[in-house]
Scaffold this motif. Structure first.
Motif, PDB file in Angstrom:
ATOM      1  N   LYS A  39      43.213  31.812  50.014  1.00 24.93           N
ATOM      2  CA  LYS A  39      43.357  33.242  50.298  1.00 24.93           C
ATOM      3  C   LYS A  39      42.271  33.968  49.512  1.00 24.93           C
ATOM      4  CE  LYS A  39      48.337  32.638  50.571  1.00 24.93           C
ATOM      5  NZ  LYS A  39      49.633  32.978  49.965  1.00 24.93           N
ATOM      6  N   ALA A  40      41.380  34.617  50.227  1.00 27.22           N
ATOM      7  CA  ALA A  40      40.241  35.289  49.581  1.00 27.22           C
ATOM      8  C   ALA A  40      40.347  36.796  49.783  1.00 27.22           C
ATOM      9  CB  ALA A  40      38.933  34.776  50.178  1.00 27.22           C
ATOM     10  N   HIS A  41      40.113  37.529  48.716  1.00 30.17           N
ATOM     11  CA  HIS A  41      40.126  38.987  48.795  1.00 30.17           C
ATOM     12  C   HIS A  41      38.832  39.493  49.430  1.00 30.17           C
ATOM     13  CE1 HIS A  41      43.196  38.425  45.660  1.00 30.17           C
ATOM     14  NE2 HIS A  41      43.666  39.593  46.089  1.00 30.17           N
ATOM     15  N   ILE A  42      38.956  40.446  50.313  1.00 26.75           N
ATOM     16  CA  ILE A  42      37.773  41.112  50.881  1.00 26.75           C
ATOM     17  C   ILE A  42      37.199  42.033  49.806  1.00 26.75           C
ATOM     18  CG2 ILE A  42      36.984  42.738  52.636  1.00 26.75           C
ATOM     19  CD1 ILE A  42      39.207  41.537  54.466  1.00 26.75           C
ATOM     20  N   ILE A  43      38.010  42.931  49.327  1.00 27.64           N
ATOM     21  CA  ILE A  43      37.657  43.723  48.139  1.00 27.64           C
ATOM     22  C   ILE A  43      38.275  42.960  46.965  1.00 27.64           C
ATOM     23  CG2 ILE A  43      37.896  45.929  46.904  1.00 27.64           C
ATOM     24  CD1 ILE A  43      36.295  46.180  49.512  1.00 27.64           C
ATOM     25  N   PRO A  44      37.454  42.447  46.051  1.00 32.04           N
ATOM     26  CA  PRO A  44      38.002  41.645  44.943  1.00 32.04           C
ATOM     27  C   PRO A  44      39.090  42.394  44.175  1.00 32.04           C
ATOM     28  CG  PRO A  44      35.591  41.620  44.918  1.00 32.04           C
ATOM     29  CD  PRO A  44      36.006  42.650  45.932  1.00 32.04           C
ATOM     30  N   ASP A  45      40.068  41.642  43.713  1.00 31.20           N
ATOM     31  CA  ASP A  45      41.136  42.294  42.945  1.00 31.20           C
ATOM     32  C   ASP A  45      40.580  42.954  41.690  1.00 31.20           C
ATOM     33  OD1 ASP A  45      40.669  39.806  41.791  1.00 31.20           O
ATOM     34  OD2 ASP A  45      42.785  39.273  41.597  1.00 31.20           O
ATOM     35  N   SER A  46      39.478  42.404  41.151  1.00 30.79           N
ATOM     36  CA  SER A  46      38.858  43.010  39.966  1.00 30.79           C
ATOM     37  C   SER A  46      38.201  44.355  40.282  1.00 30.79           C
ATOM     38  CB  SER A  46      37.808  42.063  39.369  1.00 30.79           C
ATOM     39  OG  SER A  46      36.785  41.801  40.308  1.00 30.79           O
ATOM     40  N   CYS A  47      38.019  44.636  41.581  1.00 24.63           N
ATOM     41  CA  CYS A  47      37.462  45.935  42.004  1.00 24.63           C
ATOM     42  C   CYS A  47      38.538  46.813  42.638  1.00 24.63           C
ATOM     43  CB  CYS A  47      36.336  45.725  43.024  1.00 24.63           C
ATOM     44  SG  CYS A  47      34.882  44.909  42.367  1.00 24.63           S
ATOM     45  N   GLY A  48      39.793  46.457  42.414  1.00 25.97           N
ATOM     46  CA  GLY A  48      40.893  47.268  42.928  1.00 25.97           C
ATOM     47  C   GLY A  48      41.452  46.799  44.256  1.00 25.97           C
ATOM     48  N   GLU A  86      47.169  42.433  50.055  1.00 24.74           N
ATOM     49  CA  GLU A  86      47.742  42.804  51.356  1.00 24.74           C
ATOM     50  C   GLU A  86      46.993  42.052  52.450  1.00 24.74           C
ATOM     51  OE1 GLU A  86      47.043  47.010  51.371  1.00 24.74           O
ATOM     52  OE2 GLU A  86      48.640  47.410  49.929  1.00 24.74           O
ATOM     53  N   VAL A  87      47.670  41.790  53.580  1.00 26.59           N
ATOM     54  CA  VAL A  87      47.035  41.032  54.660  1.00 26.59           C
ATOM     55  C   VAL A  87      45.719  41.660  55.110  1.00 26.59           C
ATOM     56  CG1 VAL A  87      49.112  39.910  55.567  1.00 26.59           C
ATOM     57  CG2 VAL A  87      48.453  42.143  56.444  1.00 26.59           C
ATOM     58  N   SER A  88      45.608  42.954  55.056  1.00 26.76           N
ATOM     59  CA  SER A  88      44.376  43.621  55.499  1.00 26.76           C
ATOM     60  C   SER A  88      43.222  43.422  54.516  1.00 26.76           C
ATOM     61  CB  SER A  88      44.621  45.124  55.692  1.00 26.76           C
ATOM     62  OG  SER A  88      45.032  45.711  54.470  1.00 26.76           O
ATOM     63  N   ASN A  89      43.515  42.916  53.323  1.00 25.23           N
ATOM     64  CA  ASN A  89      42.471  42.673  52.323  1.00 25.23           C
ATOM     65  C   ASN A  89      42.314  41.182  51.996  1.00 25.23           C
ATOM     66  OD1 ASN A  89      40.446  43.681  50.457  1.00 25.23           O
ATOM     67  ND2 ASN A  89      41.856  43.059  48.829  1.00 25.23           N
ATOM     68  N   LEU A  90      42.930  40.331  52.790  1.00 24.43           N
ATOM     69  CA  LEU A  90      42.857  38.890  52.550  1.00 24.43           C
ATOM     70  C   LEU A  90      42.393  38.162  53.809  1.00 24.43           C
ATOM     71  CD1 LEU A  90      46.239  38.506  50.638  1.00 24.43           C
ATOM     72  CD2 LEU A  90      43.966  38.197  49.649  1.00 24.43           C
ATOM     73  N   VAL A  91      41.595  37.130  53.619  1.00 17.41           N
ATOM     74  CA  VAL A  91      41.179  36.246  54.699  1.00 17.41           C
ATOM     75  C   VAL A  91      41.373  34.815  54.215  1.00 17.41           C
ATOM     76  CG1 VAL A  91      39.524  37.855  55.747  1.00 17.41           C
ATOM     77  CG2 VAL A  91      38.759  36.308  53.934  1.00 17.41           C
ATOM     78  N   LEU A  92      41.271  33.863  55.132  1.00 13.45           N
ATOM     79  CA  LEU A  92      41.403  32.450  54.775  1.00 13.45           C
ATOM     80  C   LEU A  92      40.034  31.803  54.819  1.00 13.45           C
ATOM     81  CD1 LEU A  92      44.605  31.580  56.845  1.00 13.45           C
ATOM     82  CD2 LEU A  92      44.437  32.204  54.421  1.00 13.45           C
ATOM     83  N   LEU A  93      39.632  31.230  53.691  1.00 16.41           N
ATOM     84  CA  LEU A  93      38.324  30.592  53.585  1.00 16.41           C
ATOM     85  C   LEU A  93      38.459  29.183  53.028  1.00 16.41           C
ATOM     86  CD1 LEU A  93      36.184  33.488  52.000  1.00 16.41           C
ATOM     87  CD2 LEU A  93      36.415  32.902  54.425  1.00 16.41           C
ATOM     88  N   CYS A  94      37.560  28.302  53.452  1.00 11.50           N
ATOM     89  CA  CYS A  94      37.494  26.987  52.830  1.00 11.50           C
ATOM     90  C   CYS A  94      36.939  27.197  51.416  1.00 11.50           C
ATOM     91  CB  CYS A  94      36.592  26.054  53.650  1.00 11.50           C
ATOM     92  SG  CYS A  94      34.838  26.488  53.655  1.00 11.50           S
ATOM     93  N   SER A 137      30.560  44.968  54.440  1.00  7.83           N
ATOM     94  CA  SER A 137      29.606  43.917  54.093  1.00  7.83           C
ATOM     95  C   SER A 137      30.278  42.551  54.097  1.00  7.83           C
ATOM     96  CB  SER A 137      28.985  44.167  52.719  1.00  7.83           C
ATOM     97  OG  SER A 137      28.154  45.294  52.767  1.00  7.83           O
ATOM     98  N   PHE A 138      31.482  42.476  53.570  1.00  5.85           N
ATOM     99  CA  PHE A 138      32.211  41.210  53.531  1.00  5.85           C
ATOM    100  C   PHE A 138      32.489  40.716  54.951  1.00  5.85           C
ATOM    101  CE2 PHE A 138      35.671  38.259  53.197  1.00  5.85           C
ATOM    102  CZ  PHE A 138      35.478  37.623  51.982  1.00  5.85           C
ATOM    103  N   LEU A 139      32.990  41.586  55.810  1.00  3.65           N
ATOM    104  CA  LEU A 139      33.305  41.185  57.186  1.00  3.65           C
ATOM    105  C   LEU A 139      32.037  40.825  57.966  1.00  3.65           C
ATOM    106  CD1 LEU A 139      36.157  43.724  57.982  1.00  3.65           C
ATOM    107  CD2 LEU A 139      36.365  41.314  57.313  1.00  3.65           C
ATOM    108  N   LYS A 140      30.947  41.518  57.688  1.00  2.00           N
ATOM    109  CA  LYS A 140      29.669  41.173  58.321  1.00  2.00           C
ATOM    110  C   LYS A 140      29.230  39.777  57.873  1.00  2.00           C
ATOM    111  CE  LYS A 140      24.995  42.922  58.994  1.00  2.00           C
ATOM    112  NZ  LYS A 140      24.065  44.007  58.723  1.00  2.00           N
ATOM    113  N   TRP A 141      29.425  39.463  56.598  1.00  2.00           N
ATOM    114  CA  TRP A 141      29.075  38.141  56.080  1.00  2.00           C
ATOM    115  C   TRP A 141      29.887  37.057  56.801  1.00  2.00           C
ATOM    116  CZ3 TRP A 141      32.202  34.560  53.546  1.00  2.00           C
ATOM    117  CH2 TRP A 141      31.531  33.455  53.018  1.00  2.00           C
ATOM    118  N   ILE A 142      31.188  37.292  56.982  1.00  2.00           N
ATOM    119  CA  ILE A 142      32.033  36.315  57.680  1.00  2.00           C
ATOM    120  C   ILE A 142      31.501  36.069  59.089  1.00  2.00           C
ATOM    121  CG2 ILE A 142      34.285  36.045  58.829  1.00  2.00           C
ATOM    122  CD1 ILE A 142      35.626  36.951  56.322  1.00  2.00           C
TER     123      ILE A 142
END
Length: 187
Positions: free
Chosen positions: A49-58, A62-70, A85-90
């Protein structure tokens, strides 16, 4: 913290390219999937479970801020406070198999192997080639969390460099003698 299945369903409802199949979860970025190596229970598949906006940045859990990554994509994911930027990277991340192919091309180049020479080799030919050389190889441990050991691309390139004379060459007629040649020369 939402479950992996909740994350997959959320993103699948927004954009099917993120999660096409909640029965066979794969990395949202590179598409790597674990096939039959793990129980298909979503929580047991080693996607992270990877944060789109890192938890260290607030960023929130929530499901809208998490994706599944290897593990490999999670390690290389951008760690910035910018959802777009994160979603564009994905979306731009090359598929896992394309990454492996590119890695093999780099390794072949390191050995000075002329790629055009092998243009007619089929996947079946290459698979047979590797199977017949298994006594000369060793698997690397799974340092990336992708499941099981893998033959490094450098090993494949080294085998091609050493035994390229046994593979069908572009322009030559293929015949069934390749398997016999491999077995006679390598076993």
């Amino acid at each position: 913290m939402p479950t992996k299945l909740e994350i997959a369903r959320y993103w699948g409802s927004i954009d099917a390219s993120f999660c096409e199949d909640t029965e066979e979860l794969s990395c949202f970025a590179c598409g790597y999937f674990y096939s039959g190596r793990y129980d298909k229970t979503p929580e047991k598949i080693p996607l992270q479970k990877a944060h789109i906006i890192p938890d260290s940045c607030g960023g929130k859990n929530e499901v809208s801020n998490l994706v599944l990554l290897c593990p490999m994509c999670h390690r290389e994911a951008p760690m910035i406070n910018d959802r777009d930027s994160f979603l564009k990277w994905i979306k731009a991340r090359p598929h896992f198999y394309l990454q492996r192919q590119n890695s093999l091309l780099v390794e072949l180049n390191n050995y000075g192997i002329e790629l055009s020479k092998f243009a007619d080799i089929t996947c079946a030919d290459f698979s047979l080639f590797l199977q017949n050389l298994r006594h000369e190889t060793s698997l690397h441990a799974d340092f990336e969390g992708l499941g099981g050991g893998r033959i490094p691309m450098s090993t494949m390139a080294a085998l091609l460099a050493k035994y390229q004379h046994l593979l069908p060459i572009k322009g030559c007629l293929k015949n069934n003698s390749m398997a016999n040649d491999l077995q006679q020369n390598l076993w």
